[in-house]
Design a protein around this motif. Sequence first.
Motif, short mmCIF file in Angstrom:
data_model
loop_
_atom_site.label_atom_id
_atom_site.label_comp_id
_atom_site.label_asym_id
_atom_site.label_seq_id
_atom_site.Cartn_x
_atom_site.Cartn_y
_atom_site.Cartn_z
N TYR A 201 0.55 -1.24 0.02
CA TYR A 201 0.03 -0.05 0.00
C TYR A 201 1.00 1.18 -0.08
O TYR A 201 0.45 2.21 -0.65
CB TYR A 201 -0.91 0.10 1.23
CG TYR A 201 -1.58 1.37 1.24
CD1 TYR A 201 -2.84 1.63 0.78
CD2 TYR A 201 -1.28 2.28 2.31
CE1 TYR A 201 -3.59 3.13 0.69
CE2 TYR A 201 -1.79 3.37 2.41
CZ TYR A 201 -3.07 3.89 1.59
OH TYR A 201 -3.64 5.10 1.87
N SER A 205 0.59 3.71 -2.99
CA SER A 205 -0.10 5.16 -2.78
C SER A 205 0.99 6.29 -3.14
O SER A 205 0.63 7.24 -3.79
CB SER A 205 -0.33 5.33 -1.19
OG SER A 205 -0.77 6.46 -0.93
N LYS A 211 -5.01 7.57 -2.15
CA LYS A 211 -5.12 6.98 -0.84
C LYS A 211 -5.73 5.61 -0.55
O LYS A 211 -5.60 4.93 -0.01
CB LYS A 211 -5.52 8.19 0.32
CG LYS A 211 -4.64 9.36 0.31
CD LYS A 211 -3.48 9.28 0.82
CE LYS A 211 -2.48 10.41 0.92
NZ LYS A 211 -0.96 9.89 1.24
N LYS A 212 -7.03 5.65 -1.38
CA LYS A 212 -7.98 4.62 -1.26
C LYS A 212 -7.42 3.29 -2.24
O LYS A 212 -7.27 3.41 -3.22
CB LYS A 212 -9.22 4.99 -1.64
CG LYS A 212 -9.96 6.18 -0.81
CD LYS A 212 -11.16 6.38 -1.04
CE LYS A 212 -11.79 7.39 -0.29
NZ LYS A 212 -13.07 7.74 -0.85
N PRO A 213 -7.23 1.90 -1.52
CA PRO A 213 -6.88 0.93 -2.42
C PRO A 213 -7.83 0.90 -3.75
O PRO A 213 -7.33 0.33 -4.69
CB PRO A 213 -6.88 0.01 -1.39
CG PRO A 213 -6.72 0.34 -0.09
CD PRO A 213 -7.51 1.73 -0.09
N LYS A 214 -9.01 1.04 -3.49
CA LYS A 214 -9.86 0.93 -4.74
C LYS A 214 -9.70 1.76 -5.87
O LYS A 214 -9.51 1.24 -7.02
CB LYS A 214 -11.30 1.19 -4.37
CG LYS A 214 -12.60 0.84 -5.38
CD LYS A 214 -13.91 1.38 -4.85
CE LYS A 214 -14.89 1.25 -6.06
NZ LYS A 214 -15.01 -0.42 -6.69
N GLU A 215 -9.20 2.86 -5.58
CA GLU A 215 -8.71 3.88 -6.58
C GLU A 215 -7.21 3.51 -7.06
O GLU A 215 -7.02 3.53 -8.26
CB GLU A 215 -8.52 5.20 -5.93
CG GLU A 215 -10.00 5.68 -5.63
CD GLU A 215 -9.86 7.20 -4.91
OE1 GLU A 215 -8.92 7.49 -4.70
OE2 GLU A 215 -10.85 7.89 -4.72
N TYR A 238 -6.13 -5.91 -1.40
CA TYR A 238 -7.18 -5.56 -2.17
C TYR A 238 -6.96 -5.86 -3.44
O TYR A 238 -6.13 -5.43 -4.07
CB TYR A 238 -7.50 -3.98 -2.19
CG TYR A 238 -8.77 -3.65 -2.64
CD1 TYR A 238 -9.82 -3.35 -1.81
CD2 TYR A 238 -8.76 -3.18 -4.10
CE1 TYR A 238 -11.14 -2.97 -2.34
CE2 TYR A 238 -10.05 -2.94 -4.34
CZ TYR A 238 -11.13 -2.73 -3.78
OH TYR A 238 -12.45 -2.26 -4.27
#
Length: 329
Positions: A201, A205, A211-215, A238
Amino acid sequence: MCRKETRKYDVLCVGLALGNIVVHPFPEKFEDGDTMQVDDITVMCGGDAFNQATVLSALGYKTALISKVADDVTGNMVLEQMRRRGVDISLVAIDKKIGTSSCIVMVYPGGQRRFCTFKGCLRTFGVEDINFDAIGQAKVVSIGGLYSMPSFDREASIELFKRARKENTITVLDTKYDAFHIGLAGIKNLLEYTDYFFPSYEEASYLSGLKKPKEIVHFFADRGALHVGVKVGGDGCYLLTKEYEGLIPSFQTPVLDTTGAGDNFMAGLIHGILSGWDLADSVTYANAAGARAVSRLGATDEGEYKETINHILMQTPEGERLVKEAIRE
């Protein structure tokens, strides 16, 4: 994406192999004087490619290391440990001028760690050190430690994965802290040749600015990576693939040392890929391999891997199913 044809190697592990001095537990501060007692100081080998090769060989795969060491005490220790663990070292380059890379690993109470690193001959590891003909002899080629080998990180890594794509060899990529401040440019032209990209992560990042794993996973998929996962430490991974998107949770184990957890995860992931599992199951197995790693001092050991990983897998219904299916096979 499992290659059924017979090849000389199941996996080529490319990248970091070095000597480690592990200090545990490293004190937060020296209370009096200039000396502090610790529980353990251990000399061992490590590095992302070394660690992946160790685990994959222990899991029964024909594994070779592509890296660079010197003809010195540390380099000979790296080669001897690889031999003892059943890893082919015929593709390792030998440097006659610069010493073998090495690292002091300071493990703090709670398992977090810091590193003091001598880059050594891995600073010059590049195109001229790689036998590219070996790529077509492998089912998988895995880069362990991108962003920490300045002569390899751009030209050599792209040439390696281009050749792999031509040879129908699966490509797997993991990164390190961007020690030389290359940034996104270091993988910009590499992702289109990458089948599986699974950074941590923190690294993902930093590279994406998100910041968001989905993004983050969509950011790298949009730039060419076929399958993307972000390792989010104790929370799991993720995952984004054609069939699945979401968090694959990790397993609960006591945390002694987080060194090499990501490398063990990558080896577990490759095990799933070579076994022909769907990627969500492969990540479940990878999470269990990572959980095994954090419960022990150092990145790898010479203990049993299959049995101990299976024991961790039995914590969840999904993991139990994987164990039972593997037994039936």
